[in-house]
Design a protein around this motif. Structure first.
Motif, PDB file in Angstrom:
ATOM      1  N   ARG A 193       0.811  -1.217   0.000  1.00 15.06           N
ATOM      2  CA  ARG A 193       0.000   0.000   0.000  1.00 15.06           C
ATOM      3  C   ARG A 193       0.852   1.278   0.000  1.00 15.06           C
ATOM      4  NH1 ARG A 193      -3.823  -3.049  -0.913  1.00 15.06           N
ATOM      5  NH2 ARG A 193      -5.273  -3.921   0.587  1.00 15.06           N
ATOM      6  N   CYS A 194       2.169   1.143   0.186  1.00 17.20           N
ATOM      7  CA  CYS A 194       3.003   2.334   0.392  1.00 17.20           C
ATOM      8  C   CYS A 194       3.895   2.716  -0.779  1.00 17.20           C
ATOM      9  CB  CYS A 194       3.904   2.130   1.604  1.00 17.20           C
ATOM     10  SG  CYS A 194       3.047   1.829   3.146  1.00 17.20           S
ATOM     11  N   THR A 195       4.531   1.733  -1.424  1.00 20.65           N
ATOM     12  CA  THR A 195       5.653   2.071  -2.306  1.00 20.65           C
ATOM     13  C   THR A 195       5.293   2.305  -3.758  1.00 20.65           C
ATOM     14  OG1 THR A 195       6.164  -0.209  -2.923  1.00 20.65           O
ATOM     15  CG2 THR A 195       7.209   0.648  -0.920  1.00 20.65           C
ATOM     16  N   GLY A 196       4.152   1.846  -4.203  1.00 23.22           N
ATOM     17  CA  GLY A 196       3.862   1.915  -5.628  1.00 23.22           C
ATOM     18  C   GLY A 196       4.654   0.883  -6.410  1.00 23.22           C
ATOM     19  N   TYR A 197       5.352  -0.003  -5.744  1.00 21.77           N
ATOM     20  CA  TYR A 197       6.059  -1.147  -6.322  1.00 21.77           C
ATOM     21  C   TYR A 197       7.342  -0.805  -7.065  1.00 21.77           C
ATOM     22  CZ  TYR A 197       1.694  -3.512  -5.227  1.00 21.77           C
ATOM     23  OH  TYR A 197       0.593  -3.990  -4.577  1.00 21.77           O
ATOM     24  N   HIS A 198       7.555   0.427  -7.469  1.00 17.23           N
ATOM     25  CA  HIS A 198       8.745   0.759  -8.258  1.00 17.23           C
ATOM     26  C   HIS A 198      10.026   0.441  -7.505  1.00 17.23           C
ATOM     27  CE1 HIS A 198       6.321   2.476 -11.377  1.00 17.23           C
ATOM     28  NE2 HIS A 198       5.733   3.279 -10.503  1.00 17.23           N
ATOM     29  N   ALA A 199      10.114   0.839  -6.250  1.00 15.06           N
ATOM     30  CA  ALA A 199      11.317   0.583  -5.458  1.00 15.06           C
ATOM     31  C   ALA A 199      11.496  -0.905  -5.195  1.00 15.06           C
ATOM     32  CB  ALA A 199      11.260   1.366  -4.142  1.00 15.06           C
ATOM     33  N   ILE A 200      10.404  -1.628  -5.067  1.00 13.18           N
ATOM     34  CA  ILE A 200      10.487  -3.073  -4.846  1.00 13.18           C
ATOM     35  C   ILE A 200      11.058  -3.747  -6.095  1.00 13.18           C
ATOM     36  CG2 ILE A 200       9.124  -5.169  -4.478  1.00 13.18           C
ATOM     37  CD1 ILE A 200       7.217  -3.373  -2.751  1.00 13.18           C
ATOM     38  N   VAL A 201      10.539  -3.403  -7.246  1.00 19.45           N
ATOM     39  CA  VAL A 201      11.052  -3.965  -8.502  1.00 19.45           C
ATOM     40  C   VAL A 201      12.517  -3.569  -8.682  1.00 19.45           C
ATOM     41  CG1 VAL A 201      10.815  -3.961 -11.027  1.00 19.45           C
ATOM     42  CG2 VAL A 201       8.775  -4.085  -9.569  1.00 19.45           C
ATOM     43  N   ASP A 202      12.864  -2.317  -8.356  1.00 21.12           N
ATOM     44  CA  ASP A 202      14.258  -1.857  -8.439  1.00 21.12           C
ATOM     45  C   ASP A 202      15.161  -2.700  -7.544  1.00 21.12           C
ATOM     46  OD1 ASP A 202      13.485   0.163 -10.190  1.00 21.12           O
ATOM     47  OD2 ASP A 202      13.570   1.750  -8.656  1.00 21.12           O
ATOM     48  N   ALA A 203      14.697  -3.016  -6.337  1.00 23.51           N
ATOM     49  CA  ALA A 203      15.504  -3.794  -5.392  1.00 23.51           C
ATOM     50  C   ALA A 203      15.750  -5.210  -5.907  1.00 23.51           C
ATOM     51  CB  ALA A 203      14.826  -3.825  -4.023  1.00 23.51           C
ATOM     52  N   VAL A 204      14.716  -5.833  -6.440  1.00 23.96           N
ATOM     53  CA  VAL A 204      14.872  -7.187  -6.973  1.00 23.96           C
ATOM     54  C   VAL A 204      15.801  -7.164  -8.192  1.00 23.96           C
ATOM     55  CG1 VAL A 204      13.686  -9.206  -7.914  1.00 23.96           C
ATOM     56  CG2 VAL A 204      12.620  -7.893  -6.058  1.00 23.96           C
ATOM     57  N   ALA A 205      15.616  -6.187  -9.062  1.00 26.66           N
ATOM     58  CA  ALA A 205      16.468  -6.067 -10.251  1.00 26.66           C
ATOM     59  C   ALA A 205      17.916  -5.801  -9.848  1.00 26.66           C
ATOM     60  CB  ALA A 205      15.949  -4.953 -11.164  1.00 26.66           C
ATOM     61  N   ALA A 206      18.133  -4.957  -8.854  1.00 30.25           N
ATOM     62  CA  ALA A 206      19.492  -4.667  -8.384  1.00 30.25           C
ATOM     63  C   ALA A 206      20.142  -5.909  -7.792  1.00 30.25           C
ATOM     64  CB  ALA A 206      19.462  -3.536  -7.352  1.00 30.25           C
ATOM     65  N   THR A 207      19.365  -6.695  -7.072  1.00 31.12           N
ATOM     66  CA  THR A 207      19.897  -7.931  -6.503  1.00 31.12           C
ATOM     67  C   THR A 207      20.292  -8.889  -7.621  1.00 31.12           C
ATOM     68  OG1 THR A 207      18.507  -7.667  -4.549  1.00 31.12           O
ATOM     69  CG2 THR A 207      19.439  -9.850  -4.927  1.00 31.12           C
ATOM     70  N   ALA A 208      19.438  -9.023  -8.615  1.00 32.57           N
ATOM     71  CA  ALA A 208      19.752  -9.900  -9.750  1.00 32.57           C
ATOM     72  C   ALA A 208      21.008  -9.414 -10.462  1.00 32.57           C
ATOM     73  CB  ALA A 208      18.575  -9.956 -10.713  1.00 32.57           C
ATOM     74  N   ALA A 209      21.118  -8.123 -10.665  1.00 30.95           N
ATOM     75  CA  ALA A 209      22.290  -7.562 -11.353  1.00 30.95           C
ATOM     76  C   ALA A 209      23.558  -7.820 -10.533  1.00 30.95           C
ATOM     77  CB  ALA A 209      22.114  -6.078 -11.600  1.00 30.95           C
ATOM     78  N   GLY A 210      23.458  -7.652  -9.222  1.00 33.26           N
ATOM     79  CA  GLY A 210      24.614  -7.895  -8.349  1.00 33.26           C
ATOM     80  C   GLY A 210      25.023  -9.347  -8.321  1.00 33.26           C
ATOM     81  N   ARG A 211      24.064 -10.237  -8.273  1.00 32.24           N
ATOM     82  CA  ARG A 211      24.363 -11.677  -8.278  1.00 32.24           C
ATOM     83  C   ARG A 211      24.976 -12.078  -9.615  1.00 32.24           C
ATOM     84  NH1 ARG A 211      19.176 -14.424  -5.167  1.00 32.24           N
ATOM     85  NH2 ARG A 211      19.715 -13.559  -3.142  1.00 32.24           N
ATOM     86  N   ASN A 212      24.465 -11.517 -10.707  1.00 29.31           N
ATOM     87  CA  ASN A 212      24.977 -11.864 -12.022  1.00 29.31           C
ATOM     88  C   ASN A 212      26.374 -11.301 -12.240  1.00 29.31           C
ATOM     89  OD1 ASN A 212      22.679 -13.315 -12.675  1.00 29.31           O
ATOM     90  ND2 ASN A 212      21.608 -11.480 -13.352  1.00 29.31           N
ATOM     91  N   ALA A 213      26.656 -10.127 -11.671  1.00 29.99           N
ATOM     92  CA  ALA A 213      27.989  -9.545 -11.792  1.00 29.99           C
ATOM     93  C   ALA A 213      29.000 -10.432 -11.077  1.00 29.99           C
ATOM     94  CB  ALA A 213      27.995  -8.130 -11.206  1.00 29.99           C
TER      95      ALA A 213
END
Length: 163
Positions: free
Chosen positions: A139-159
């Protein structure tokens, strides 16, 4: 008055735990009230919001709809089980760094759903992330930051894999 409690042994976050619980209590109730693992949240208690998501043998499960007596020797992983000792999981760190946890109520369920996604798809697209998390309401974030966090984690793991 006789007690109706039954002994249940669960494997939670890698440890066998035996507790006495009412047979009609849900996994959510047992985790929070009997095992004092309060990271998993009570939400709608109808299986619609995703706040109570945990992993059972690596599969996301709504703990508000799950009877622990039916789990047998399955491994239950809660949000507390993502961290290793005092070291947060990279996904938890990314949620903090990206501002993905505002009030924090949906965060444990989001983290568990995201952990499932990254476990099965280490390079999800933003669309795949949104689709996979669609059963978890925020109800708070609008999901953008959540998607950003998951994408950043994936990018970090892949790096790290490519290093």
């Amino acid at each position: 008055m006789t007690s109706t409690k039954v002994l249940i042994t669960l494997r939670v976050n890698g440890e066998p735990r035996t507790i006495a619980a009412e047979p009609h209590h849900t996994l959510l109730e047992v985790l929070r009230e009997e095992l004092d693992l309060t990271g998993t949240k009570h939400g709608c208690e109808l299986g619609e919001c995703g706040a109570c998501t945990v992993l059972v043998d690596g599969v996301p499960v709504l703990s508000c709809l799950t009877l622990p007596a039916l789990l047998g020797d399955a491994e239950v992983t809660t949000v507390e089980g993502l961290a290793t000792g005092e070291r947060l999981d990279p996904l938890q760190t990314a949620f903090a760094e990206e501002g993905a946890a505002q009030c924090g109520y949906c965060t444990p369920g989001m983290l568990m759903a995201a952990a499932d996604l990254l476990g099965s798809n280490p390079q999800p697209t933003r669309s795949q992330i949104r689709e996979h998390l669609s059963g978890n309401y925020c109800r708070c974030t609008g999901y953008h930051a959540i998607v950003d966090a998951v994408a950043a984690t994936a990018a970090g793991r892949n790096a790290k894999v490519g290093s």
